[in-house]
Design an enzyme around this catalytic site. Structure first.
Site, PDB file in Angstrom:
ATOM      1  NE  ARG A   1      -3.821  -1.980   2.653  1.00  0.00           N
ATOM      2  CZ  ARG A   1      -3.807  -3.309   2.717  1.00  0.00           C
ATOM      3  NH1 ARG A   1      -2.655  -3.960   2.701  1.00  0.00           N
ATOM      4  NH2 ARG A   1      -4.930  -3.997   2.779  1.00  0.00           N
TER       5      ARG A   1
ATOM      6  CG  HIS B   1      -2.986   3.450   6.071  1.00  0.00           C
ATOM      7  ND1 HIS B   1      -3.400   3.579   7.377  1.00  0.00           N
ATOM      8  CD2 HIS B   1      -3.243   4.647   5.496  1.00  0.00           C
ATOM      9  CE1 HIS B   1      -3.903   4.794   7.570  1.00  0.00           C
ATOM     10  NE2 HIS B   1      -3.809   5.473   6.442  1.00  0.00           N
TER      11      HIS B   1
ATOM     12  NE  ARG C   1      -3.681  -4.073   6.145  1.00  0.00           N
ATOM     13  CZ  ARG C   1      -2.928  -2.968   5.959  1.00  0.00           C
ATOM     14  NH1 ARG C   1      -3.489  -1.775   6.007  1.00  0.00           N
ATOM     15  NH2 ARG C   1      -1.633  -3.065   5.739  1.00  0.00           N
TER      16      ARG C   1
ATOM     17  CG  ASN D   1      -6.509   7.634  10.139  1.00  0.00           C
ATOM     18  OD1 ASN D   1      -6.382   6.538   9.595  1.00  0.00           O
ATOM     19  ND2 ASN D   1      -6.093   8.747   9.583  1.00  0.00           N
TER      20      ASN D   1
ATOM     21  CG  PHE E   1      -3.440  12.145   0.571  1.00  0.00           C
ATOM     22  CD1 PHE E   1      -3.465  12.168   1.957  1.00  0.00           C
ATOM     23  CD2 PHE E   1      -3.239  10.917  -0.062  1.00  0.00           C
ATOM     24  CE1 PHE E   1      -3.294  11.011   2.702  1.00  0.00           C
ATOM     25  CE2 PHE E   1      -3.068   9.755   0.675  1.00  0.00           C
ATOM     26  CZ  PHE E   1      -3.092   9.796   2.062  1.00  0.00           C
TER      27      PHE E   1
ATOM     28  CG  HIS F   1     -13.694   2.600  -2.094  1.00  0.00           C
ATOM     29  ND1 HIS F   1     -14.009   3.910  -1.773  1.00  0.00           N
ATOM     30  CD2 HIS F   1     -13.647   2.547  -3.444  1.00  0.00           C
ATOM     31  CE1 HIS F   1     -14.135   4.599  -2.883  1.00  0.00           C
ATOM     32  NE2 HIS F   1     -13.918   3.805  -3.913  1.00  0.00           N
TER      33      HIS F   1
ATOM     34  NE  ARG G   1     -10.160   8.547   3.038  1.00  0.00           N
ATOM     35  CZ  ARG G   1     -10.676   7.958   4.114  1.00  0.00           C
ATOM     36  NH1 ARG G   1     -11.571   8.559   4.852  1.00  0.00           N
ATOM     37  NH2 ARG G   1     -10.299   6.739   4.446  1.00  0.00           N
TER      38      ARG G   1
ATOM     39  CE1 TYR H   1      -9.194   6.508   0.411  1.00  0.00           C
ATOM     40  CE2 TYR H   1      -8.690   4.415   1.453  1.00  0.00           C
ATOM     41  CZ  TYR H   1      -8.691   5.795   1.479  1.00  0.00           C
ATOM     42  OH  TYR H   1      -8.184   6.467   2.555  1.00  0.00           O
TER      43      TYR H   1
ATOM     44  NE  ARG I   1      -3.675  -2.545  -1.693  1.00  0.00           N
ATOM     45  CZ  ARG I   1      -4.034  -3.598  -0.983  1.00  0.00           C
ATOM     46  NH1 ARG I   1      -3.134  -4.477  -0.597  1.00  0.00           N
ATOM     47  NH2 ARG I   1      -5.294  -3.804  -0.642  1.00  0.00           N
TER      48      ARG I   1
HETATM   49 FE1  HDE Z   1      -6.440   6.871   3.070  1.00  0.00          FE
HETATM   50  N1  HDE Z   1      -5.651   5.741   1.583  1.00  0.00           N
HETATM   51  N2  HDE Z   1      -6.370   8.490   1.907  1.00  0.00           N
HETATM   52  N3  HDE Z   1      -7.106   8.023   4.616  1.00  0.00           N
HETATM   53  N4  HDE Z   1      -6.496   5.277   4.286  1.00  0.00           N
HETATM   54  C1  HDE Z   1      -5.365   4.436   1.651  1.00  0.00           C
HETATM   55  O1  HDE Z   1      -5.908   2.866   0.004  1.00  0.00           O
HETATM   56  C2  HDE Z   1      -6.140   8.490   0.584  1.00  0.00           C
HETATM   57  C3  HDE Z   1      -7.374   9.366   4.567  1.00  0.00           C
HETATM   58  C4  HDE Z   1      -6.986   5.212   5.539  1.00  0.00           C
HETATM   59  O2  HDE Z   1      -6.023  -1.052   6.022  1.00  0.00           O
HETATM   60  C5  HDE Z   1      -4.972   3.847   0.329  1.00  0.00           C
HETATM   61  O3  HDE Z   1      -6.081   0.625  -0.187  1.00  0.00           O
HETATM   62  C6  HDE Z   1      -6.292   9.824   0.050  1.00  0.00           C
HETATM   63  C7  HDE Z   1      -8.129   9.786   5.704  1.00  0.00           C
HETATM   64  C8  HDE Z   1      -6.785   3.895   6.100  1.00  0.00           C
HETATM   65  O4  HDE Z   1      -6.178  -1.269   3.846  1.00  0.00           O
HETATM   66  C9  HDE Z   1      -5.118   5.040  -0.631  1.00  0.00           C
HETATM   67  C10 HDE Z   1      -6.607  10.619   1.116  1.00  0.00           C
HETATM   68  C11 HDE Z   1      -8.293   8.649   6.456  1.00  0.00           C
HETATM   69  C12 HDE Z   1      -6.164   3.174   5.090  1.00  0.00           C
HETATM   70  C13 HDE Z   1      -5.541   6.142   0.308  1.00  0.00           C
HETATM   71  C14 HDE Z   1      -6.666   9.772   2.280  1.00  0.00           C
HETATM   72  C15 HDE Z   1      -7.652   7.572   5.768  1.00  0.00           C
HETATM   73  C16 HDE Z   1      -6.000   4.057   3.964  1.00  0.00           C
HETATM   74  C17 HDE Z   1      -3.664   3.126   0.318  1.00  0.00           C
HETATM   75  C18 HDE Z   1      -6.844  12.122   1.117  1.00  0.00           C
HETATM   76  C19 HDE Z   1      -8.998   8.509   7.805  1.00  0.00           C
HETATM   77  C20 HDE Z   1      -5.704   1.737   5.151  1.00  0.00           C
HETATM   78  C21 HDE Z   1      -3.994   1.655   0.162  1.00  0.00           C
HETATM   79  C22 HDE Z   1      -7.880  12.523   0.243  1.00  0.00           C
HETATM   80  C23 HDE Z   1     -10.415   8.849   7.752  1.00  0.00           C
HETATM   81  C24 HDE Z   1      -6.777   0.793   4.770  1.00  0.00           C
HETATM   82  C25 HDE Z   1      -5.413   1.615  -0.013  1.00  0.00           C
HETATM   83  C26 HDE Z   1      -6.280  -0.629   4.889  1.00  0.00           C
HETATM   84  C27 HDE Z   1      -5.436   3.672   2.745  1.00  0.00           C
HETATM   85  C28 HDE Z   1      -5.790   7.377  -0.144  1.00  0.00           C
HETATM   86  C29 HDE Z   1      -6.927  10.288   3.572  1.00  0.00           C
HETATM   87  C30 HDE Z   1      -7.614   6.258   6.310  1.00  0.00           C
HETATM   88  C31 HDE Z   1      -3.926   5.354  -1.478  1.00  0.00           C
HETATM   89  C32 HDE Z   1      -6.098  10.217  -1.403  1.00  0.00           C
HETATM   90  C33 HDE Z   1      -8.658  11.185   5.995  1.00  0.00           C
HETATM   91  C34 HDE Z   1      -7.166   3.401   7.483  1.00  0.00           C
HETATM   92  O5  HDE Z   1      -6.105   4.819  -1.574  1.00  0.00           O
END
Ligand code: HDE
Length: 720
Positions: A82, A85, A122, A158, A171, A349, A368, A372, A379
């Site tokens: 990833r 994360h 996770r 989070n 981001f 997602h 977001r 995702y 991936r």
């Molecule tokens: Fe993520 N984030 N994120 N994120 N995020 C990913 O998706 C992204 C954000 C969070 O255990 C990715 O499958 C962008 C906030 C968790 O598989 C990716 C933005 C929050 C996990 C991605 C954010 C999160 C991810 C990487 C800003 C809390 C792990 C792999 C717009 C609410 C999930 C994947 C797991 C994972 C993108 C911001 C939480 C790249 C573009 C805010 C817990 O898609």
């Protein structure tokens, strides 16, 4: 001829109707290690150790398809980690609803109390690679997949209630700044470096999440002892089509607990899988972690009643202003069978929704929703990632999407389009009354602009509220966090700018940090900082104004005030050598285990250890292979020979001194006191978490307090 199926690949692991729909569903793809070895084509193999050669010492033959299959598969075993994360740990469980929430949502998981909805969770760190250490100072991901009968609902949150940035557009910049610096790929899984602070100090919207990152929330004791937050404001829609704004909260039954930075640094070396092991062991021992799910519900008409914008993901809604309504409980009760198949391949997602839940226009959430699915394509390699067992919904899916890499479904029939008459119009559309999803109707009347609302501009009031709401010991830790991280930066102007920004949050805090850095808090900084950075407009707009004081304090933001439940699953080291008092150990062990604590025998050697009456006990860990940082408390039973031997062991003394420094409870019985006298503890015997010859109850109560922070200032002087 009778056709026999191959046992290894066809054997179903679990019986149907286990009471958990997802477990039954996964069993279709789960195998057991039994039966004869075969190739992937089903050919029985009788030698997997030797390749085919021209003579025993001869060259290997290209013809050896068994060797080629084995090596080819091996060559391709890794998939991209990833992008964020990457390091994570997962577990299965279920969610139960306490009371129907039909007033605000029509989602069946939140209205039907008879359901036990399977979940997969996770937990993760954000910045590090897949193999990085668990105890990095970092935000933790807390992503939950609900396998509902109406489809998948993912709550991808989070362990902190806010995020660093307000708009998805930033981001990649945020993540590029925190990841290892590109010219030399250093540092791994650490925010303490120039590029991150360069970014933070120029993007003031990050300061709120950043102060949480400096706090103990960024170094949790366990995944099981963290809160979880959906962060964004979502919507819930009821049967009448009425929408409410909602924020999601997970509240751990074990309370929110953290460790000290000194422990985190040492755990990196002692057990870099500390959190992963802790989650696995607790579930394996039947001590299932639990969280209650809570909602902050805001009627639509109250959207503009706050001093901040509900669409701004860098703002929390203080629980004192909108209480968290507890609606159900999640229990994690099953470890994955295969890390790769489940924890690695799971694809979350925020756009996986069920009817009754919907988005808002939060510009971070909106971005977001694109990211995702896109990331899974690189991936997991195919738009068919939803067919991977861990990602597959428990209800049936029907549509006209076809083909692509690794398609598993065999779609029968002549049509793959809608509308059709040849297949009787199937798959047909679902009426909204029959569970069809419809997006909430929202009036949007606006100009197309690339910009940000003025209502997102206050970047300082909430970090200040957070800091004001902490207890003294927590504030000290925050100051220590800043000092460590900024101290690792090498550019003076970045350090100065950080100090100036911290002073806008809290002057005392900035003074403390400056003192540790041997610097002065600057009276001002040059604005705009640097014409060349191209951020001038942004920077000018977001200079600190007067901070808003909508609350003096929010007690819910301090770990001290959060609900905490006994000593379940706490790791207690019993420190012994041959000749220890077995009765004393048994009495204490029984009491601790009755509270579901996990008691481990730590001795000055491995194998078994003898008690006074020559009975032998299995040693769980030799001092040689463990450290006190992986335990929550220490018990030292008496026994002349044992205490004499331990008093001569430098590692035993270090073990105790370190636990003491980290403010842990230590109990000693009879001769055990002499071992304490050989350590720094001898000067602190009236400390409330040092228990000499006391009843087990006193020890249990001290462990339940997690740490005696009152001793921290003095104990910090201990040179271990
Ligand atoms: Fe993520 N984030 N994120 N994120 N995020 C990913 O998706 C992204 C954000 C969070 O255990 C990715 O499958 C962008 C906030 C968790 O598989 C990716 C933005 C929050 C996990 C991605 C954010 C999160 C991810 C990487 C800003 C809390 C792990 C792999 C717009 C609410 C999930 C994947 C797991 C994972 C993108 C911001 C939480 C790249 C573009 C805010 C817990 O898609």
């Amino acid at each position: 001829m009778k056709f026999t199926t191959n046992k290894l690949t066809m054997k179903k692991d679990q019986p149907k109707n286990s009471g958990n729909q997802k477990k039954d569903d996964m069993s279709k793809n789960t195998t057991k290690l039994e039966g004869a070895m075969t190739t992937n084509q089903g050919l029985k193999v009788n030698d997997t150790n030797n390749s085919l050669k021209a003579g025993e010492r001869g060259a290997s033959l290209l013809e050896d398809f068994i060797l080629r299959e084995k090596i080819t598969h091996f060559d391709h075993e890794r998939i991209p980690e990833r992008i964020v994360h990457a390091r994570g740990s997962g577990a299965h469980g279920y969610f139960e609803l306490y009371e129907s929430q039909e007033d605000i949502t029509k989602a069946e998981i939140f209205t039907d109390t008879s359901r036990k909805t399977p979940v997969f969770v996770r937990f993760s760190t954000v910045a590090g690679s897949k193999g990085s250490a668990d105890l990095a100072r970092d935000v933790r991901g807390f992503a939950t997949k609900f396998y509902t009968e109406e489809g998948i609902f993912d709550l991808v949150g989070n362990n902190m209630p806010i995020f660093f940035i307000q708009d998805a557009m930033k981001f990649p910049d945020l993540i590029h700044s925190v990841k290892p610096e590109p010219h030399r790929e250093i540092p791994q899984a650490a925010s303490a470096h120039d590029t991150f602070y360069d970014f933070v100090s120029h993007a003031t919207e990050t300061l709120h999440n950043h102060i949480w990152l400096m706090s103990d929330r960024a170094i949790p004791r366990s995944f099981r002892m963290m809160e979880g937050f959906g962060i964004h404001t979502f919507r819930m829609i009821n049967k009448e089509g009425k929408s409410h704004f909602v924020r999601f909260h997970w509240k751990p039954m074990l309370g929110v607990k953290s460790i000290t930075w000194d422990e985190a640094v040492k755990i990196h070396g002692a057990d870099s899988d500390f959190h992963r092991r802790d989650l696995w062991n607790a579930i394996d021992a039947g001590i299932y972690p639990e969280w209650e799910l809570g909602l902050q519900v805001i009627p639509e008409e109250d959207e503009h009643k706050f001093d901040f914008d509900l669409l701004d993901a860098t703002k929390l809604i203080p629980e004192e202003m909108v209480p968290v309504k507890i609606i159900g409980k999640m229990t994690l009760n099953r470890n994955p069978d295969n890390f790769f198949a489940e924890t690695e391949q799971v694809a979350f997602h925020p756009g996986h929704l069920v009817p009754g839940i919907d988005f808002t226009n939060d510009p971070l959430l909106q971005g977001r929703l694109f990211s995702y699915t896109d990331t899974q394509l690189s991936r997991l390699g195919s738009p068919n990632f939803h067919e991977i067992p861990i990602n597959r919904p428990v209800n049936e899916t029907h549509n006209n999407q076809r083909d692509a890499h690794m398609r598993m479904t065999v779609n029968k029939g002549k049509t793959a389009y809608f509308p059709n008459s040849i297949s009787g119009g199937c798959p047909h559309l679902a009426k909204i009354a029959q569970g069809g999803f419809d997006s909430h109707e929202e009036r949007i009347d606006a100009k197309k602009v690339r910009g940000r609302s003025e209502s997102f501009s206050d970047h300082f009031s909430q970090p200040a509220l957070f800091y004001r709401s902490l207890e003294e010991w927590e504030k000290e830790h925050v100051a220590g966090g800043y000092a460590f991280e900024i101290g690792k930066c090498t550019y003076k102007h970045i350090k100065e700018r950080m100090l100036w920004l911290i002073a806008q949050i809290d002057e005392d805090l900035a003074e403390k940090v400056a003192k540790s850095l041997g610097m002065k808090v600057p009276d001002d900084i040059e604005r705009p900082i640097n014409q060349a950075i191209g951020a001038d407009a942004d920077v000018e707009k977001h200079q600190p104004g007067p901070k808003k004081m909508y609350l003096e304090k929010s007690p819910a933001l301090s770990q001290t005030h959060l609900k905490s439940e006994g000593i379940r699953s706490r790791q207690i080291a019993v420190l012994v050598a041959d000749g220890f008092n077995g009765e004393q150990l048994e009495t204490m062990k029984k009491k601790l285990e009755a509270e579901d604590a996990m008691v481990k025998i730590v001795a000055n050697h491995g194998g078994t250890v003898k008690c006074g009456n020559d009975n032998e006990l299995e040693v769980d860990a030799a001092l040689l292979t463990t450290e006190s940082v992986v335990f929550d408390a220490i018990y030292i039973p008496g026994g002349r020979k044992s205490i004499d031997a331990l008093s001569k062991e430098a590692k035993a003394l270090k073990f105790i001194n370190e636990a003491f420094k980290h403010c842990k409870a230590i109990a000693a019985y009879k001769e055990g006191e002499e071992l304490l006298d050989a350590t720094y503890v001898k000067d602190f015997k009236d400390d409330k978490a040092i228990l000499i010859n006391e009843e087990p109850k006193a020890f249990i109560d001290a462990i339940a307090q997690h740490r005696n922070w009152d001793r921290e200032k003095e104990a910090a002087k201990i040179p271990v």
